[in-house]
Enzyme design. Structure first.
Site, PDB file in Angstrom:
ATOM      1  N   ASP A 259       0.859  -1.169   0.000  1.00 37.93           N
ATOM      2  CA  ASP A 259       0.000   0.000   0.000  1.00 37.93           C
ATOM      3  C   ASP A 259       0.907   1.234   0.000  1.00 37.93           C
ATOM      4  O   ASP A 259       1.829   1.330   0.814  1.00 37.93           O
ATOM      5  CB  ASP A 259      -0.879  -0.012   1.259  1.00 37.93           C
ATOM      6  CG  ASP A 259      -2.281   0.480   0.982  1.00 37.93           C
ATOM      7  OD1 ASP A 259      -2.409   1.543   0.361  1.00 37.93           O
ATOM      8  OD2 ASP A 259      -3.243  -0.196   1.402  1.00 37.93           O
TER       9      ASP A 259
ATOM     10  N   ASP B  63      -3.019   4.604  -2.497  1.00 40.11           N
ATOM     11  CA  ASP B  63      -4.112   5.179  -1.732  1.00 40.11           C
ATOM     12  C   ASP B  63      -4.541   6.537  -2.284  1.00 40.11           C
ATOM     13  O   ASP B  63      -3.682   7.406  -2.520  1.00 40.11           O
ATOM     14  CB  ASP B  63      -3.632   5.350  -0.280  1.00 40.11           C
ATOM     15  CG  ASP B  63      -4.748   5.593   0.694  1.00 40.11           C
ATOM     16  OD1 ASP B  63      -5.585   4.705   0.868  1.00 40.11           O
ATOM     17  OD2 ASP B  63      -4.787   6.696   1.296  1.00 40.11           O
TER      18      ASP B  63
ATOM     19  N   GLU C  78      -6.106   3.570  -6.285  1.00 37.39           N
ATOM     20  CA  GLU C  78      -7.387   3.816  -5.650  1.00 37.39           C
ATOM     21  C   GLU C  78      -7.802   5.211  -6.090  1.00 37.39           C
ATOM     22  O   GLU C  78      -7.151   6.187  -5.753  1.00 37.39           O
ATOM     23  CB  GLU C  78      -7.271   3.743  -4.123  1.00 37.39           C
ATOM     24  CG  GLU C  78      -8.638   3.667  -3.474  1.00 37.39           C
ATOM     25  CD  GLU C  78      -8.699   4.227  -2.063  1.00 37.39           C
ATOM     26  OE1 GLU C  78      -9.602   3.835  -1.319  1.00 37.39           O
ATOM     27  OE2 GLU C  78      -7.866   5.076  -1.704  1.00 37.39           O
TER      28      GLU C  78
ATOM     29  N   HIS D 209     -11.262  -3.243   3.153  1.00 38.26           N
ATOM     30  CA  HIS D 209     -11.172  -2.852   4.568  1.00 38.26           C
ATOM     31  C   HIS D 209     -11.966  -1.584   4.892  1.00 38.26           C
ATOM     32  O   HIS D 209     -12.031  -1.193   6.047  1.00 38.26           O
ATOM     33  CB  HIS D 209      -9.696  -2.645   4.928  1.00 38.26           C
ATOM     34  CG  HIS D 209      -9.108  -1.478   4.197  1.00 38.26           C
ATOM     35  ND1 HIS D 209      -8.944  -1.467   2.822  1.00 38.26           N
ATOM     36  CD2 HIS D 209      -8.683  -0.271   4.627  1.00 38.26           C
ATOM     37  CE1 HIS D 209      -8.435  -0.304   2.460  1.00 38.26           C
ATOM     38  NE2 HIS D 209      -8.264   0.434   3.531  1.00 38.26           N
ATOM     39  N   ASP D 210     -12.527  -0.936   3.872  1.00 40.04           N
ATOM     40  CA  ASP D 210     -13.320   0.277   4.090  1.00 40.04           C
ATOM     41  C   ASP D 210     -14.812   0.018   3.901  1.00 40.04           C
ATOM     42  O   ASP D 210     -15.613   0.961   3.914  1.00 40.04           O
ATOM     43  CB  ASP D 210     -12.934   1.370   3.083  1.00 40.04           C
ATOM     44  CG  ASP D 210     -11.515   1.892   3.287  1.00 40.04           C
ATOM     45  OD1 ASP D 210     -11.020   1.848   4.425  1.00 40.04           O
ATOM     46  OD2 ASP D 210     -10.914   2.346   2.290  1.00 40.04           O
TER      47      ASP D 210
END
Ligand code: TEU
Ligand code: CA
Length: 555
Positions: A98, A200, A255, A327-328
Site C-alpha cells: 500500500d 491510496d 485507488e 477494509h473500508d
C-alpha cells in the site's frame, strides 16, 4: 488487448492488524502473515496486497505513516518483512504494498519540520494557508472523517490542509522535492523486490492553487472539484511511471475515488503510461440517507447498470479492479447477498460467481472466501474506526439525528465490519490470537472459520478455490467480451463472455425467490463449469432456487 500477468491474477487483500497474531498481543503482525502463506497458496491466489505496514501512530490504522522505510512496531521488524517477502516468493506469491502518499502522519519528520517555522526547508512539503480572519479557516471544506479539512497551528498561526484526519496532513505534490522524495522511496521498495503498489487516494494528490469555498453538502463544503483529478494529476503519474514504475515488472492499482469510465481510460489506459488499473467505488459509494450512511440495499437493476457500464466502456481500452468489499466496506455477503444462516453460503457463492466471471482483476478481501459477515455491534463504544466514531458523534450528538435512525445505518456501513479478526478455527478468539484481540471477534466464528471450510469440499472456501482455478483454464474469463442479458430483470443477473474460441453464460439469482429462466438456444447441452447447487442444466426452461448461480461454456 495486451495480455499481462496482472490481468490474469487474483489478488488477496490482507489487513495485517486483523489477519494473524503471532505473539499474543492481540494485534496481527508480519510473522502471523508468513505463518499463513500456505493457506493462501492452497486457495490459489497469485498476489497479496498488504494494507499499510509502515511505522505509524495509528490514528487511521496505518494510513497515517510516520516513516515510509520502517515497519510499524506492532507488526514486527524489517527482517520480518524480508522473511515474509522471501517466503511468499518461494511459493510463487507476489506482494503488493500500500502506497499512501497523498498525506503523511503529522508525526512524520517532514511535517515536524514543516510546522516548526514558515521558512523551514520543509515548509512547502505541505499545504499551508492563512485563515480568512482570526477565527475562520481558509475555506469551508470538510474532511472525509468529519470536521473541517483545515487545522490551525499555533506555531506559525496558519492552517494546514488535511482531507482525512487532522493527523493526516496532505503533501504538496506541486513541490518537486516532494515528488523526488516519494519516487526515491518507491525505488527503494522496488529494489527490495516487492511486486507492486496499491496507491491510496491517488486521484487526490494534485490540488488547484485557488481554493474557493465548496458547495455545502451535509455539514461542510465539498473539496472534490478542487482536489480530485486535479490539474497536474496525469503529469505527476506519468512522471512517476517514467522515473520508477517503468523500470520494474510490477503491478500498480490506483485507488481513484471519483473516477469515471472516461477518466479511467487516462489513469489506466492500455497505452497511457500511468497505472495498470483503477480501483473505483461507483458501486459501493452510492449516497445514502446521511452521506454515506444508509441501511438500504442497492436495487439489482442499478447494480447491473453500474457494473455493465464499466465492463463495456473499458473493453480493450483500460483495466478495472473487481471487488465487493475491502477494509473500508461492510462484508460482501451482508451487503449484497443474504447473511442469514439459511442463505449465507449459497449467496456468498453466487456473489463470487458473478464477480469472478467479469472482466477485470478480482480482489478477495480476507475472510470473504469464508463468507464472513458483518459484526453485530451493540453500542457506540464497540467501534474502533475513526470514521465510524466521528460519524456517530457528528450525526447523532451534533446534528441531532436520533440514535434509532442512525444506528442501523452505522451497523450496515461501518468499516469495522471488515476489520474484525480473521476466523481461523473454532478455538477461543477464532485462533487469531492467544491474547485479547484489539477488536472483538465475530461471535459466529464457531460456524464460520477456515479450519472447518478447508476440510469441507462444499464450503464457500472451496468454491472460491474452484473459481480461481477456472480463471487459469479459461482465458475467456480474463479477455472475453462482456454482454448483459435480461437488463430489466429485478432478480437475475445474466451475462455472457465471448472470445474467438469460447463463450460463457453466467447466471446469478440475486433474489430469495424461485425464479424462472430460459437457457438461450446456443447453450443448451453445454457443460457446466461451476454451480452452487446440485443441478444439471440440460433443459431449456429451468427454475432457479434462491441465490442459485451457474456458468455454462459452449467451447
Ligand atoms: O480510502 C479512501 C477513501 O476514498 C475513503 O474515503 C473511503 O471512501 C472511505 O473509507 C469509505 O468509508 C483510503 C483507505 O482505503 C482508507 O482506509 C483510508 O482511511 C483513507 O484512504 C485515508 O488514507
Ligand atoms: Ca502481534
Amino acid at each position: 488487448m495486451k495480455q499481462t500477468w496482472w490481468k490474469e491474477a487474483v489478488i488477496y487483500q490482507i489487513y495485517p492488524r486483523s489477519f494473524m497474531d503471532s505473539n499474543g498481543d492481540g494485534i496481527g503482525d508480519l510473522k502471523g502473515i508468513t505463518s499463513r502463506l500456505d493457506y493462501l497458496k492452497y486457495l490459489g491466489v497469485d498476489v497479496i496486497w498488504l494494507s499499510p505496514i509502515y511505522k505509524s501512530p495509528n490514528d487511521d490504522n496505518g494510513y497515517d505513516i510516520s516513516d515510509y522505510q520502517a515497519i510499524m512496531d506492532e507488526f514486527g521488524t524489517m527482517e520480518d518483512f524480508d522473511e515474509l517477502l522471501h517466503e511468499a516468493h518461494q511459493r510463487g506469491l507476489r506482494i503488493v504494498m500500500d502506497l499512501v502518499v497523498n498525506h503523511t502522519s503529522d508525526e512524520h519528520k517532514w511535517f515536524m519540520e514543516s510546522k516548526s517555522s514558515a521558512d523551514n526547508d520543509y515548509r512547502d512539503y505541505y499545504i499551508w494557508r492563512e485563515g480568512k480572519d482570526d477565527t475562520q479557516p481558509p475555506n469551508n471544506w470538510g474532511s472525509c472523517f468529519g470536521g473541517p479539512a483545515w487545522q490551525y497551528d499555533e506555531t506559525t498561526k496558519m492552517y494546514y490542509l488535511h482531507l482525512f484526519s487532522k493527523k493526516q496532513p496532505d503533501l504538496n505534490w506541486d513541490n518537486p522535492k516532494v515528488r523526488k522524495n516519494v519516487f526515491d522511496m518507491m525505488t527503494w521498495w522496488c529494489d527490495k523486490g516487492i511486486d507492486g503498489f496499491r496507491m491510496d487516494v491517488i486521484s487526490m494528490i494534485s490540488k488547484t492553487k485557488e481554493m474557493p469555498d465548496g458547495k455545502v453538502t451535509g455539514f461542510y463544503g465539498d473539496y472534490s472539484p478542487y482536489c480530485v483529478h486535479g490539474p497536474n494529476i496525469h503529469r505527476y503519474l506519468r512522471e512517476m511511471n517514467e522515473k520508477v514504475l517503468s523500470k520494474y515488472d510490477i503491478m500498480t492499482v490506483g485507488e481513484t475515488p471519483g473516477v469515471t469510465t472516461e477518466l479511467a481510460k487516462q489513469y489506466a489506459g492500455e497505452d497511457t503510461k500511468e497505472l495498470n488499473m483503477v480501483f473505483q467505488f461507483e458501486l459501493v459509494d452510492t449516497p445514502g440517507k446521511y452521506g454515506k450512511w444508509t441501511d438500504e440495499k442497492l436495487p439489482l437493476t442499478e447494480l447491473k447498470k453500474i457494473m455493465s457500464r464499466w465492463q463495456t466502456e473499458l473493453y480493450g481500452e483500460a483495466w478495472n479492479s473487481l471487488f465487493w468489499d475491502n477494509h473500508d466496506q461492510p462484508r460482501a455477503v451482508s451487503r449484497f447477498g443474504n447473511d442469514t444462516p439459511k442463505y449465507r453460503e449459497v449467496s456468498a457463492k453466487m456473489l463470487a460467481t458473478c464477480l469472478h466471471m467479469m472482466q477485470g482483476t478480482p480482489y478477495i478481501y480476507q475472510g470473504e472466501e469464508l463468507g464472513m459477515t458483518n459484526y453485530p455491534f451493540e453500542k457506540p463504544s464497540d467501534f474502533r474506526d475513526i470514521e465510524s466514531i466521528n460519524a456517530y458523534s457528528e450525526w447523532c450528538e451534533s446534528a441531532g439525528v436520533s440514535h434509532e435512525d442512525f444506528w442501523p445505518c452505522l451497523l450496515f456501513r461501518s468499516r469495522d465490519n471488515a476489520r474484525t479478526p480473521m476466523q481461523w478455527d473454532d478455538s477461543e478468539e477464532a485462533g487469531f490470537t492467544a491474547g485479547t484481540p484489539w477488536i472483538a471477534v465475530n461471535p459466529n466464528y464457531k460456524e464460520i472459520n477456515a479450519k472447518e471450510e478447508t476440510a469441507n469440499p462444499d464450503s464457500v472456501f472451496h468454491y472460491y478455490k474452484k473459481l480461481i482455478a477456472l480463471r487459469k483454464l479459461h482465458p475467456v474469463i480474463v479477455y472475453g467480451k462482456y454482454e448483459l442479458l435480461l437488463e430489466d430483470s429485478k432478480e437475475l443477473y445474466v451475462y455472457t463472455r465471448t472470445s474467438d474460441k469460447e463463450k460463457l453464460l453466467v447466471v446469478c439469482n440475486f433474489s430469495e425467490q424461485n425464479t424462472s429462466f430460459t437457457i438461450p438456444e446456443e447453450f443448451i447441452g453445454s457443460p457446466c463449469l461451476i454451480s452452487n447447487m446440485e443441478n444439471t442444466y440440460n433443459d431449456a426452461d429451468i427454475i432457479l432456487k434462491p441465490y442459485e448461480s451457474f456458468v455454462l461454456s459452449n467451447e
